[in-house]
Design a protein around this motif. Structure first.
Motif, mmCIF file in Angstrom:
data_model
loop_
_atom_site.group_PDB
_atom_site.id
_atom_site.type_symbol
_atom_site.label_atom_id
_atom_site.label_comp_id
_atom_site.label_asym_id
_atom_site.label_seq_id
_atom_site.Cartn_x
_atom_site.Cartn_y
_atom_site.Cartn_z
ATOM 1 N N UNK A 141 0.848 -1.196 0.000
ATOM 2 C CA UNK A 141 0.000 0.000 0.000
ATOM 3 C C UNK A 141 0.879 1.240 0.000
ATOM 4 N N UNK A 142 0.386 2.306 -0.618
ATOM 5 C CA UNK A 142 1.034 3.611 -0.513
ATOM 6 C C UNK A 142 0.093 4.514 0.276
ATOM 7 N N UNK B 140 -5.367 10.321 10.591
ATOM 8 C CA UNK B 140 -5.341 8.977 10.021
ATOM 9 C C UNK B 140 -4.548 8.974 8.732
ATOM 10 N N UNK B 141 -4.501 7.804 8.086
ATOM 11 C CA UNK B 141 -3.788 7.669 6.813
ATOM 12 C C UNK B 141 -4.786 7.355 5.708
ATOM 13 N N UNK B 142 -4.485 7.823 4.509
ATOM 14 C CA UNK B 142 -5.241 7.417 3.327
ATOM 15 C C UNK B 142 -4.309 6.574 2.460
ATOM 16 N N UNK B 143 -4.691 5.312 2.239
ATOM 17 C CA UNK B 143 -3.836 4.381 1.500
ATOM 18 C C UNK B 143 -4.429 4.067 0.139
ATOM 19 N N UNK B 144 -3.548 3.992 -0.828
ATOM 20 C CA UNK B 144 -3.936 3.545 -2.165
ATOM 21 C C UNK B 144 -3.799 2.031 -2.215
ATOM 22 N N UNK B 145 -4.881 1.388 -2.573
ATOM 23 C CA UNK B 145 -5.003 -0.060 -2.511
ATOM 24 C C UNK B 145 -5.316 -0.586 -3.916
ATOM 25 N N UNK B 146 -4.357 -1.265 -4.552
ATOM 26 C CA UNK B 146 -4.553 -1.800 -5.903
ATOM 27 C C UNK B 146 -5.042 -3.239 -5.819
ATOM 28 N N UNK B 148 -6.741 -6.660 -8.349
ATOM 29 C CA UNK B 148 -7.220 -7.178 -9.618
ATOM 30 C C UNK B 148 -8.625 -7.719 -9.403
ATOM 31 N N UNK B 155 -7.616 -4.166 -13.488
ATOM 32 C CA UNK B 155 -7.066 -3.628 -12.255
ATOM 33 C C UNK B 155 -7.960 -2.501 -11.781
ATOM 34 N N UNK B 251 -10.057 -8.804 4.769
ATOM 35 C CA UNK B 251 -8.843 -9.617 4.858
ATOM 36 C C UNK B 251 -7.602 -8.762 5.110
ATOM 37 N N UNK B 252 -7.541 -7.621 4.466
ATOM 38 C CA UNK B 252 -6.330 -6.792 4.534
ATOM 39 C C UNK B 252 -6.260 -5.890 5.756
ATOM 40 N N UNK B 253 -7.435 -5.522 6.294
ATOM 41 C CA UNK B 253 -7.462 -4.557 7.395
ATOM 42 C C UNK B 253 -8.145 -5.155 8.611
ATOM 43 N N UNK B 254 -7.913 -4.552 9.756
ATOM 44 C CA UNK B 254 -8.502 -5.034 11.004
ATOM 45 C C UNK B 254 -9.903 -4.438 11.156
#
Lengths: 384, 384
Positions: A141-142, B140-146, B148, B155, B251-254
């Motif tokens: 992640x970015x 907080x953070x803003x994340x770029x999540x790629x 498929x 994508x 799955x990726x985050x809590x």
């Protein structure tokens, strides 16, 4: 008025004629990969020419401004202007349109920060583009990270790449690469036109690099009250990096917070800045990468090792022992003063007998493909 | 030629004269808060007028295109064009320049995705802008999540806001709001011009909202093989949301991965989409927010509760029980068909006796200040 129109028509015809005679353009243009959704132009052909098109029925003159050359476009009966550049190097280039003297972004492209502005970018497909392609591999992640800097008394921002797996195993800690942009660029460059995240995703998937974090901040940091010798606000990026960014990253993220697990690198101005930061703080960094830049820039003169960076390279044994990797990269087509300046630096290293890695990016200039390739090479040597 | 020049000068003078006579412009312009670094223009005055300036010495006609009106600029002796709009509503507006018929972004501003393009934006300072201001509170953070998407075979990308504290306490889990943009916008809107992250940072700091995640994805999702009744690629955003986005985020985050801790909302087209998704999947969502939109759009006709969304609102007790909050918002200056369409929807709710919250954003139209305020109101009611 008729006479003037005739003159204009004759002029346009004659200039077209010159173009047609001197340059055969291969008609295999395709939309650029960084166009806005649904936009057919700009396009790129297999020779690396850039063709742009814009509707401007009332305009007198429209130009494509790329690679420091302005190419005249020609207008059709519907008021649509079209034209193309000479072949460009592989990789990413900033460009703009010039409409009757106004320099503006091309409405067909996505926008990138470079040359001190948000403007158009284009991608000439590189033969080796696979290493930064978006592939079906696990992706990190970015994150956009906002913070208030007490040193500069301003809000600042860094982008933080966390590798795939960071969120699955919540106890694992990671090494960190601090990676800086060049002059007239900003903290967005490395994760946008630089593709730092995709380069690492791919390297990690192939087990060519160890999972690491990357922190990309803004190299412009000024202290309003302090002035330098010329009366300008003093650059304080080193203080911001050492006193604010690193402690914040170590607090907010699961880092391995020691010198053996901390690398620093930068491109051009960022290479210069980060070399100074690394050599002033060898207790914090064990890896340095200079992409198209060194701290003796812009000089190509022989370096006096006793005075350069306060003698930081005078003790060859200490440098070899502390810097596990000292890495330098350069494109084979880079203009002056880069080859001379970096050459003077490597001459000094040779004379001192200091170990270093040296990479040349084939057929690229002072541009992003050089730096993508540099990161690809450099990242493979880190934290091993 | 002299005669022509004289005519042009007279024309310019006369048009200036008309402007001067009909509109007194208050000369307290300041650079817009969303200008590019170091750019003096565009500017905004206390009346909400937008003044733009661009150098285009060879141009015949330059216009400012904002709020569906084109304003002529005038040229000075240096070839610099300047002009201003009528007063604009408070808040954020998309706009562009028109140079001799070419619609281009203003090189003075940052760029935003809206109206189906990356283009210029401007901020008319709102009297209540404090709620989305960047303040010295935990961020907080803003994340770029790629990711498929197998459904669309493409994508895709979402931005994920994780609240302050997410990284400190690595065992805590969070509720999630799925928040969608409007038509001709994309996944960047809510965290850029929407300031969703700052709105939540501020609400959480004031303990007016519980710490939550926000997932902002792209509402355009097409399945290439499937065609709709009109032969266009079928929109499959609901499938992507339910089968791909939500499982990936869980799955990726809590997250707290259950209906009581999952909310959904959207603006305009996104309000329509998310109402359908919520009502088709009440086992997944307990909160719905419609900002300037409902699923009966664009109709203002009385709703037949038996057939509307397959009778999803027919059983008032079930809806009341399952949707802990059903929230609707609208700006007081919104154009047709929004007031009528949303009015028809609320009439249906009243008739059914279904509980809902209704908010009106004062003096705003179908624009981002309405939606920033809507999020501010809606987020305070979630997960309590």
């Amino acid at each position: 008025m008729r006479y003037i129109h005739l003159l204009i028509i004759l002029f346009l015809l004659s200039s077209n004629f010159v173009t047609a005679q001197t340059e055969k353009v291969k008609e295999d243009f395709k939309p650029s990969s960084v166009n806005q959704l649904g936009k057919e132009f700009p396009q790129v052909n297999s020779e690396g020419r850039v063709r742009v098109r814009i509707e401007a029925p009332g305009a007198n003159n429209v130009q494509l401004d790329i690679g420091a050359v302005k190419y005249d476009l020609t207008k059709d009966e519907n008021g649509v202007w079209t034209g193309e550049s000479s072949p460009q190097d592989e990789g990413f280039h900033y460009y703009q349109l010039n409409i009757d003297g106004a320099s503006v972004p091309d409405p067909g492209t996505k926008y990138y920060y470079g040359a001190g502005r948000w403007g158009s970018g284009i991608e000439i497909p590189a033969h080796d583009r696979d290493f930064y392609a978006l592939k079906k591999v696990p992706h990190g992640l970015v994150s956009e990270n906002l913070y208030y800097s007490d040193i500069t008394e301003s809000w600042r921002r860094c982008f933080v790449y966390t590798p795939p797996g960071y969120y699955e195993d919540i106890n694992k800690r990671y090494p960190v690469l601090y990676l800086q942009h060049g002059s007239f660029e900003d903290e967005t460059g490395w994760s946008s036109q630089g593709h730092a995240n995709l380069i690492l995703d791919n390297l990690i998937a192939e087990k060519k690099a160890v999972p690491m974090m990357i922190v990309m901040d803004n190299g412009y940091a000024f202290k309003a009250q302090d002035k330098d010798a010329k009366g300008r606000p003093a650059m304080v990026f080193e203080e911001v990096m050492m006193q604010e960014i690193i402690p914040m990253i170590d607090a907010r993220f699961r880092t391995l917070a020691n010198r053996e697990h901390r690398a620093i690198a930068g491109l051009s101005m960022g290479a210069n800045q980060t070399m100074r930061i690394a050599m002033n703080n060898l207790d914090h960094f064990a890896y340095y990468g200079g992409f198209s830049g060194t701290a003796n820039y812009p000089s190509s003169d022989e370096i006096d090792v006793k005075t350069f960076l306060d003698g930081a390279f005078a003790d060859d044994k200490k440098v070899d022992e502390q810097l596990k990797v000292l890495w330098l990269g350069l494109g084979t087509k880079e203009p002056d003063p880069f080859p001379g300046s970096i050459g003077a630096f490597t001459n000094m290293l040779k004379k001192q007998g200091i170990q270093y890695e040296y990479y040349e990016s084939p057929e690229t200039a002072h541009e992003w493909l050089t730096w993508r390739r540099s990161l690809y090479q450099y990242a493979q040597l880190l934290f091993k």
